[in-house]
Design a protein around this motif. Structure first.
Motif, PDB file in Angstrom:
ATOM      1  N   ASN A   1       0.234  -8.000  -4.743  1.00 65.21           N
ATOM      2  CA  ASN A   1      -0.426  -8.191  -3.426  1.00 65.21           C
ATOM      3  C   ASN A   1       0.860  -8.395  -2.382  1.00 65.21           C
ATOM      4  OD1 ASN A   1      -3.159  -8.330  -2.381  1.00 65.21           O
ATOM      5  ND2 ASN A   1      -3.246  -8.886  -4.696  1.00 65.21           N
TER       6      ASN A   1
ATOM      7  N   ARG B   1       1.884 -12.720   1.721  1.00 63.78           N
ATOM      8  CA  ARG B   1       1.846 -11.371   1.929  1.00 63.78           C
ATOM      9  C   ARG B   1       2.520 -11.138   3.245  1.00 63.78           C
ATOM     10  NH1 ARG B   1      -3.666  -8.233   0.982  1.00 63.78           N
ATOM     11  NH2 ARG B   1      -4.027  -9.204   3.007  1.00 63.78           N
TER      12      ARG B   1
ATOM     13  N   SER C   1      -4.120  -3.166   4.467  1.00 61.89           N
ATOM     14  CA  SER C   1      -3.349  -2.163   3.911  1.00 61.89           C
ATOM     15  C   SER C   1      -2.910  -1.329   5.048  1.00 61.89           C
ATOM     16  CB  SER C   1      -4.140  -1.506   3.019  1.00 61.89           C
ATOM     17  OG  SER C   1      -3.936   0.007   2.862  1.00 61.89           O
ATOM     18  N   ALA C   2      -3.440  -1.100   6.220  1.00 62.58           N
ATOM     19  CA  ALA C   2      -2.929  -0.439   7.388  1.00 62.58           C
ATOM     20  C   ALA C   2      -1.760  -1.184   8.065  1.00 62.58           C
ATOM     21  CB  ALA C   2      -4.090   0.019   8.295  1.00 62.58           C
ATOM     22  N   ILE C   3      -2.027  -2.766   8.033  1.00 65.38           N
ATOM     23  CA  ILE C   3      -1.046  -3.512   8.497  1.00 65.38           C
ATOM     24  C   ILE C   3       0.211  -3.410   7.629  1.00 65.38           C
ATOM     25  CG2 ILE C   3      -0.563  -5.640   9.405  1.00 65.38           C
ATOM     26  CD1 ILE C   3      -3.117  -5.811  10.598  1.00 65.38           C
ATOM     27  N   ASP C   4      -0.167  -3.485   6.518  1.00 70.28           N
ATOM     28  CA  ASP C   4       0.887  -3.434   5.374  1.00 70.28           C
ATOM     29  C   ASP C   4       1.850  -2.399   5.614  1.00 70.28           C
ATOM     30  OD1 ASP C   4       1.240  -6.084   4.582  1.00 70.28           O
ATOM     31  OD2 ASP C   4      -0.326  -5.697   2.747  1.00 70.28           O
ATOM     32  N   GLY C   5       1.434  -1.150   6.340  1.00 68.52           N
ATOM     33  CA  GLY C   5       2.272  -0.031   6.330  1.00 68.52           C
ATOM     34  C   GLY C   5       1.628   1.486   5.688  1.00 68.52           C
ATOM     35  N   ALA C   6       0.381   1.186   4.839  1.00 71.79           N
ATOM     36  CA  ALA C   6       0.276   2.352   4.426  1.00 71.79           C
ATOM     37  C   ALA C   6      -0.776   3.345   5.388  1.00 71.79           C
ATOM     38  CB  ALA C   6      -1.063   1.975   3.386  1.00 71.79           C
TER      39      ALA C   6
ATOM     40  N   TYR D   1       3.028  -5.100  -2.007  1.00 66.32           N
ATOM     41  CA  TYR D   1       2.739  -3.974  -1.498  1.00 66.32           C
ATOM     42  C   TYR D   1       3.265  -3.317  -0.279  1.00 66.32           C
ATOM     43  CZ  TYR D   1      -1.350  -0.741  -0.061  1.00 66.32           C
ATOM     44  OH  TYR D   1      -2.118   0.428   0.125  1.00 66.32           O
ATOM     45  N   GLY D   2       3.443  -4.206   0.689  1.00 66.47           N
ATOM     46  CA  GLY D   2       3.909  -3.692   2.012  1.00 66.47           C
ATOM     47  C   GLY D   2       5.407  -3.488   1.742  1.00 66.47           C
TER      48      GLY D   2
ATOM     49  N   ARG E   1      12.826  -1.575  -3.336  1.00 63.52           N
ATOM     50  CA  ARG E   1      12.617  -1.411  -4.922  1.00 63.52           C
ATOM     51  C   ARG E   1      13.420  -2.490  -5.455  1.00 63.52           C
ATOM     52  NH1 ARG E   1       9.251   1.107  -3.267  1.00 63.52           N
ATOM     53  NH2 ARG E   1       8.636   3.217  -3.475  1.00 63.52           N
TER      54      ARG E   1
ATOM     55  N   ARG F   1       7.172  -9.801   4.638  1.00 67.06           N
ATOM     56  CA  ARG F   1       7.679  -8.548   5.028  1.00 67.06           C
ATOM     57  C   ARG F   1       8.443  -8.960   6.375  1.00 67.06           C
ATOM     58  NH1 ARG F   1       2.729  -6.321   6.966  1.00 67.06           N
ATOM     59  NH2 ARG F   1       4.161  -4.939   8.341  1.00 67.06           N
TER      60      ARG F   1
ATOM     61  N   PRO G   1      -1.358   0.459  13.345  1.00 66.57           N
ATOM     62  CA  PRO G   1      -0.939  -0.699  13.174  1.00 66.57           C
ATOM     63  C   PRO G   1       0.493  -0.928  12.277  1.00 66.57           C
ATOM     64  CG  PRO G   1      -3.372  -0.232  12.594  1.00 66.57           C
ATOM     65  CD  PRO G   1      -2.674   0.709  13.273  1.00 66.57           C
ATOM     66  N   ARG G   2       0.501   0.145  11.176  1.00 68.36           N
ATOM     67  CA  ARG G   2       1.706   0.101  10.674  1.00 68.36           C
ATOM     68  C   ARG G   2       3.034   0.342  11.255  1.00 68.36           C
ATOM     69  NH1 ARG G   2       1.883   6.005   7.701  1.00 68.36           N
ATOM     70  NH2 ARG G   2       0.585   7.098   9.318  1.00 68.36           N
TER      71      ARG G   2
ATOM     72  N   ARG H   1       6.976  -2.496  -0.855  1.00 65.21           N
ATOM     73  CA  ARG H   1       7.033  -1.053  -1.561  1.00 65.21           C
ATOM     74  C   ARG H   1       6.673   0.137  -0.743  1.00 65.21           C
ATOM     75  NH1 ARG H   1       3.952  -3.159  -6.777  1.00 65.21           N
ATOM     76  NH2 ARG H   1       5.637  -3.746  -7.973  1.00 65.21           N
ATOM     77  N   ILE H   2       5.964  -0.228  -0.029  1.00 62.08           N
ATOM     78  CA  ILE H   2       5.758   0.965   1.337  1.00 62.08           C
ATOM     79  C   ILE H   2       7.059   1.177   1.993  1.00 62.08           C
ATOM     80  CG2 ILE H   2       4.491   1.593   3.160  1.00 62.08           C
ATOM     81  CD1 ILE H   2       1.869   0.476   1.706  1.00 62.08           C
TER      82      ILE H   2
ATOM     83  N   ARG I   1      -2.228   7.212   1.134  1.00 66.76           N
ATOM     84  CA  ARG I   1      -1.895   6.044   0.495  1.00 66.76           C
ATOM     85  C   ARG I   1      -2.849   4.977   0.523  1.00 66.76           C
ATOM     86  NH1 ARG I   1       4.263   4.773   0.201  1.00 66.76           N
ATOM     87  NH2 ARG I   1       4.449   3.763  -1.536  1.00 66.76           N
TER      88      ARG I   1
END
Lengths: 357, 293
Positions: A95, A146, B190-195, A98-99, A106, A150, A72-73, A101-102, B199
């Motif tokens: 929240n 959220r 969280s997986a979709i958010d890229g983690a 989150y995405g 920054r 992105r 998915p990511r 930051r990953i 993580r």
């Protein structure tokens, strides 16, 4: 921003087929809604696009890139979940960040992007709150934020409004539509609510039992439903279906009333489909009209829906629409003129559309 | 205020009497006894006793062996609580990933909890006995001079391993339940958010497990302080050279072996105070960082 394309996408659990080959090409920035009753496979299809479910066969492309086996990511998508799936231990800001930051965003850049999304969704004053301190509508907006922040290739929505009350749902519906227009991001939206589907979609996918019954614009689907399922599912109240026989110069309804024979039909049994809004009260009975006995009247204000039974001793139920101030009394017998230009004829055996409009 | 009324004034007291009786007989009475005895000086045969005030406490706290015991207890408890929780969490996370036979694995994981502490201790003692232990061959093969009967550090390692092993099952159960309570959609989001998986664990799973972890921290601390007596007794008897003599073991040793009743009572009072303080500290400072759903 990107195109999204499904080619003969299938899903099988053991020996059970849950998605029977769905194909669609979604243009950049297009808003496509998948609608269908519960258990029709619409959420599964969306989750396959997200990468949360495996694809048994077929291809899914996002922005021209085949993503079948990608995590998915790696798909560059954002998803809004039915229960919002906000991280309960993080503030609204965290929240939304989150995405990012990953992704390695920054400092000021991060703050600016979150602030921009928060402003679009009117969340600027809530950034320090935890999800449990928010109302349902606010949580829903955070979930949107959220996804928005992105700037993904595509948005996926999984029944995002079904946990809201009716009034909020209407305003959020407008907000989502407006937002999607502004950011022009390709969107795939799942709902079981046909009003939501009709109002939001550029194009609709009507699904039933894992099959995409029809893919078209909302008005095309309303005007020319491909089969009885689509005809019955889209439109509220649902379309009336009356068994009829094509014979001689007539279309003979089960109670004995006669309609003019539509062109291009062979003799035999068919199903006549008439929407409640295409039946009007008429003074005289005769060919082209139906005689019904009123059973119940549902008053909505501007309109009223009248539930009636066809014929003197008929068994077919029929619903028609009347102005709110001009309602027939319960128990009375009325004649209804059928708008002949707007009737639909379906094959009695295959339930497919044969003709009409 | 709406008060529920009983027909009899005595009835409410009768109804709570069993619970009160148990608490009084098994908790408060011994506690008061210990407090009283800690201020007495008694001869080993219990023939005469003399009130000495806080002398026992002064003596105990001045004793180097007692200070050593506090250090041993701290090392033992921290290591045991840490390893039993860390390993249990690791196993619980891994067990979540199993698709087929998950129930079977979980059932197997719970069995060690049913083993009595003394027996668990004996098992570890035999397995790691320097002369005939099956598993003692492994450290020896690695070139380690393995002898927990003489080497204090190795003895500590052995009791920590035995005590942790026994508690892992319990912690595992709670972690499994805690993991199941985390909504799947959060992990998907969280997986979709890229983690990635690691993580996801540290940013979502671990913080959301905090209530479970905090509860287990309190329980495991108490376990390591009190319930490990049987294991230590069976494996090392506090030795070699008091290197595994925890506070609770010293209470037993001084009271029932050396028959220093007064000193032993004073030690158990101190232990009681330590546990109360520790638990209060955990609730006051650690719990603040816990997010309850």
């Amino acid at each position: 921003m990107a195109t999204l394309s499904l080619k003969d996408v299938r899903k099988t659990y053991g020996k059970t087929d849950v998605i029977h080959g769905v194909s669609i090409d979604i243009a950049d920035g297009e808003f496509v809604v998948i609608v269908g009753p519960s258990g029709c496979g619409k959420s599964t299809l969306l989750r396959m696009v997200a990468g949360l479910e495996e694809i048994t066969s077929g291809t899914i492309e996002i922005g021209g890139r085949v993503v079948n086996t990608l995590e998915p990511r790696a798909r560059d998508i954002a998803m809004v979940f039915q229960n919002y799936a906000l991280y309960p231990h993080m503030s609204v800001f965290d929240n939304m960040a989150y995405g990012l930051r990953i992704a390695g965003v920054r400092g000021d850049d991060l703050k600016a992007r979150v602030a921009k999304a928060a402003e679009m969704l009117d969340l600027s004053t809530l950034l320090d709150r935890k999800p449990r301190q928010l109302s349902g509508g606010q949580r829903q907006r955070v979930a949107m934020g959220r996804a928005l922040v992105r700037d993904p290739a595509a948005f996926l929505f999984d029944e995002p409004l079904s946990n809201l009350d009716a009034k909020l749902r209407v305003s959020m519906r407008l907000q989502i539509k407006d937002l999607q227009r502004r950011v022009a991001t390709t969107s795939l939206y799942v709902t079981h609510d046909q009003v939501e589907a009709m109002t939001l979609a550029d194009r609709l996918i009507v699904m039933n039992k894992g099959v995409a019954e029809q893919i078209a614009t909302p008005m095309e689907i309303y005007d020319a439903p491909a089969n009885m399922f689509v005809a019955g599912f889209i439109g509220s109240p649902a379309m009336n279906f009356l068994p009829a026989t094509v014979t001689g110069s007539d279309l003979l309804i089960s109670d004995g009333s006669r309609m003019p024979r539509p062109a291009g039909l062979q003799d035999g049994g068919v199903i006549l489909g008439v929407r409640p809004e295409h039946l009007t009260r008429s003074r005289s009975a005769g060919p082209g009209t139906l005689t019904v006995r009123v059973l119940a009247v549902e008053t909505l204000g501007a309109d009223a829906f009248v539930h009636a039974r066809l014929g003197e001793s008929g068994s077919e139920d029929i619903v028609f629409r009347v102005p709110g101030h001009d309602r027939p009394a319960e128990g009375t017998v009325v004649s209804l003129a059928v708008d002949q230009d707007k009737v639909h004829i379906f094959d009695a055996a295959t339930q497919r559309r044969i003709s009409g409009m | 205020m709406n008060r529920s009324t009983f027909p009899h004034r005595l009835l409410p007291w009768l109804l709570i009497a069993p619970q009160l009786a148990i608490s009084l007989v098994f908790f408060y009475w011994p506690a008061v006894q210990a407090l009283w005895q800690s201020m007495l000086r008694e001869d080993p045969f219990g023939l005469k006793s003399r009130f000495v005030g806080l002398q026992n406490f002064q003596k105990v706290l001045a004793e180097p062996a007692y200070i050593n015991s506090i250090q041993v207890t701290a090392v033992f408890s921290i290591l045991t609580a840490f390893f039993s929780m860390a390993i249990a969490l690791l196993l619980a996370v891994q067990a979540e990933k199993i698709v087929r036979g998950r129930g079977f694995y979980r059932t197997l994981m719970i069995w060690p909890y049913a083993v009595a502490p003394a027996i668990a201790g004996m098992l570890w003692l035999f397995m790691f006995n320097p002369s005939f232990g099956t598993l003692a061959a492994i450290p020896r093969a690695l070139g380690i001079h393995w002898d927990p009967l003489l080497n204090g550090t190795q003895a500590m390692g052995l009791v920590v391993a035995a005590a942790s092993w026994k508690q892992i099952s319990y912690n595992f159960l709670f972690f499994v339940a805690g993991l199941q309570a985390i909504p799947k959609s959060l992990l998907e989001a969280s997986a979709i958010d890229g983690a990635g998986p690691v993580r996801r664990f540290w940013t979502i799973v671990f913080p959301l497990l905090a209530p479970t972890s905090f509860f287990l921290l309190v329980v495991n601390t108490v376990y390591a302080l009190f319930d490990t007596f049987g294991i230590i007794h069976a494996v090392t008897s506090g030795g070699p050279g008091k290197s595994t003599e925890t506070l609770v073991y010293k209470v037993y040793n001084d009271g029932f072996v050396n028959l220093l009743i007064g000193s032993s009572a004073a030690q158990s009072v101190i232990l009681m105070v330590i546990v109360i303080a520790l638990t209060a500290f955990q609730f006051r400072y650690v719990e603040r960082k816990v997010h309850y759903g």
